[in-house]
Each structure stands twice: as C-alpha cells, then as structure tokens.
Design a protein around this motif. Structure first.
Motif, PDB file in Angstrom:
ATOM      1  N   TYR A  80     -26.419  23.315 -13.803  1.00  0.00           N
ATOM      2  CA  TYR A  80     -25.468  23.774 -12.799  1.00  0.00           C
ATOM      3  C   TYR A  80     -25.957  25.008 -12.054  1.00  0.00           C
ATOM      4  CZ  TYR A  80     -21.128  21.132 -13.186  1.00  0.00           C
ATOM      5  OH  TYR A  80     -20.162  20.173 -13.106  1.00  0.00           O
ATOM      6  N   THR A 135     -19.431  38.719 -12.159  1.00  0.00           N
ATOM      7  CA  THR A 135     -18.876  37.387 -11.963  1.00  0.00           C
ATOM      8  C   THR A 135     -20.006  36.392 -12.172  1.00  0.00           C
ATOM      9  OG1 THR A 135     -17.231  38.191 -10.410  1.00  0.00           O
ATOM     10  CG2 THR A 135     -17.729  35.836 -10.331  1.00  0.00           C
ATOM     11  N   VAL A 158     -15.799  29.886 -13.437  1.00  0.00           N
ATOM     12  CA  VAL A 158     -16.342  31.109 -12.853  1.00  0.00           C
ATOM     13  C   VAL A 158     -15.536  32.236 -13.475  1.00  0.00           C
ATOM     14  CG1 VAL A 158     -16.673  32.456 -10.756  1.00  0.00           C
ATOM     15  CG2 VAL A 158     -17.017  29.980 -10.722  1.00  0.00           C
ATOM     16  N   LEU A 167     -21.004  32.015 -13.525  1.00  0.00           N
ATOM     17  CA  LEU A 167     -20.618  30.655 -13.873  1.00  0.00           C
ATOM     18  C   LEU A 167     -21.013  30.425 -15.318  1.00  0.00           C
ATOM     19  CD1 LEU A 167     -19.747  27.721 -13.231  1.00  0.00           C
ATOM     20  CD2 LEU A 167     -22.062  27.343 -12.369  1.00  0.00           C
ATOM     21  N   ILE A 186     -24.535  31.719  -7.389  1.00  0.00           N
ATOM     22  CA  ILE A 186     -23.843  32.474  -8.433  1.00  0.00           C
ATOM     23  C   ILE A 186     -24.707  32.528  -9.687  1.00  0.00           C
ATOM     24  CG2 ILE A 186     -22.573  30.453  -9.240  1.00  0.00           C
ATOM     25  CD1 ILE A 186     -20.194  32.392  -9.757  1.00  0.00           C
ATOM     26  N   THR A 199     -25.652  32.274 -13.468  1.00  0.00           N
ATOM     27  CA  THR A 199     -25.183  31.320 -14.468  1.00  0.00           C
ATOM     28  C   THR A 199     -25.546  31.791 -15.860  1.00  0.00           C
ATOM     29  OG1 THR A 199     -25.502  29.526 -12.873  1.00  0.00           O
ATOM     30  CG2 THR A 199     -25.254  28.896 -15.175  1.00  0.00           C
ATOM     31  N   TYR A 216     -15.079  26.160 -11.498  1.00  0.00           N
ATOM     32  CA  TYR A 216     -16.132  26.217 -10.480  1.00  0.00           C
ATOM     33  C   TYR A 216     -15.900  25.101  -9.481  1.00  0.00           C
ATOM     34  CZ  TYR A 216     -20.865  26.108  -8.495  1.00  0.00           C
ATOM     35  OH  TYR A 216     -21.940  26.109  -7.648  1.00  0.00           O
ATOM     36  N   SER A 217     -15.947  25.413  -8.204  1.00  0.00           N
ATOM     37  CA  SER A 217     -15.714  24.386  -7.187  1.00  0.00           C
ATOM     38  C   SER A 217     -16.957  24.118  -6.360  1.00  0.00           C
ATOM     39  CB  SER A 217     -14.562  24.816  -6.273  1.00  0.00           C
ATOM     40  OG  SER A 217     -14.873  26.035  -5.628  1.00  0.00           O
ATOM     41  N   GLY A 218     -18.051  24.830  -6.692  1.00  0.00           N
ATOM     42  CA  GLY A 218     -19.264  24.802  -5.914  1.00  0.00           C
ATOM     43  C   GLY A 218     -19.958  23.540  -5.783  1.00  0.00           C
TER      44      GLY A 218
END
Length: 165
Positions: free
Chosen positions: A116, A108, A94, A110, A121, A123, A163-165
């Motif tokens: 993904y 901001t 991110v 990804l 968010i 991308t 990225y932790s999503g």
C-alpha cells in the motif's frame, strides 16, 4: 491490508484487483517484452561484454522476483472490507498521533503493509514497533511502543480514519 500470524494478508477488493492485474501484466506482456530484449541482445554477439544483455537479464530477475512475491501474497490473501470508521486503529487506517502528549508534535501515517505504500503518505507496517503499539487503540487513548534503544515511548491517538487513497 494486514498480515496476521497465520501469514494471511487481508486486502480490500480494490487492492486485490490491483495486485492481480500487476501479476497478469508481469507474467504476460512484460515477460514477452523482456524475452525480446534478451533475444535482441544475444544477437549482438559476445555475451561476456554485452551490457544490454546483462541489463536485460538483471531486469528479468527483478521482474521474476516480483512475480514470486505477488504470487505468494495473492495465494495467502483474504479479501475483506475496509476498516470500520469507529475510531479504532486497524490496518488500512490513516492514523494521526501526538508524541508524549504534545499536540504540536504529530505524525500522520498509513497503517498498512508495503504493498500500500505510496509517496503521498508515510506507511508503517502493523508489525512495526509503532504500528503494533497503536493497533486496537481508539481515538483519545494513549498507546505505548518500544524504541530501538529498548526504552518505551507513548503517543496519543488523535485521529484514525479509513484510507481512501
């Protein structure tokens, strides 16, 4: 996840498992469901004016296209680890950037391929002009990319986190 010039797609184990589960569903239960819908619609009579039949066939076509996409993606996939947290921009990160050094005009996103993409968010692909422009740069560095009109734009990397999503 990222794609390299050799057409290899790097996936985290979690992403690989998610896509594999989707493929198994589409080639198993989903195929059975659509076949049943088509069979039921066929029994209704004249296929030329049967909206249910045509809708089911269209759904089947979209489903089979996704099966082919997933099959190709998984055949070329390499499972790897998530990107490091060293502040260097890489796929799976991110990224927050400031346009032309203006700390108030930020974006901001990804950096990843469309598998993904989510509504949470925005991308950008690593192959996109912005994505390829910021790749490999570290937090605090300036990066340059080409705009659609051929001009160059510069951005400053403010943040780059996995990225932790």
């Amino acid at each position: 996840m990222t794609q390299t010039s050799e057409n290899v797609t790097w996936l985290t184990q979690e992403a690989y498992n998610k896509l594999k589960d989707e493929l198994e569903y589409l080639t198993g239960p989903a195929r059975t469901e659509i076949a049943s819908k088509i069979a039921a619609a066929r029994e209704e009579g004249d296929l030329r004016e049967n909206g249910g039949y045509h809708a089911a066939k269209e759904e089947q076509g979209k489903q089979e296209l996704r099966v082919r996409q997933l099959t190709q993606l998984l055949e070329n996939a390499k499972v790897g680890t998530p990107p490091a947290t060293d502040g260097e921009v890489a796929p799976g990160m991110v990224v927050t950037i400031a346009f032309d050094g203006d700390e108030d005009d930020t974006l901001t996103f990804l950096l990843a391929s469309r598998e993904y993409a989510s509504s949470d968010i925005e991308t950008y692909s690593p192959q996109s002009p912005l994505g390829s422009g910021v790749m490999g740069h570290k937090v605090g560095e300036e990066a340059e990319y080409e705009l659609p009109n051929g001009k160059k734009a510069s951005v400053t990397i403010l943040k780059a986190e996995p990225y932790s999503g």
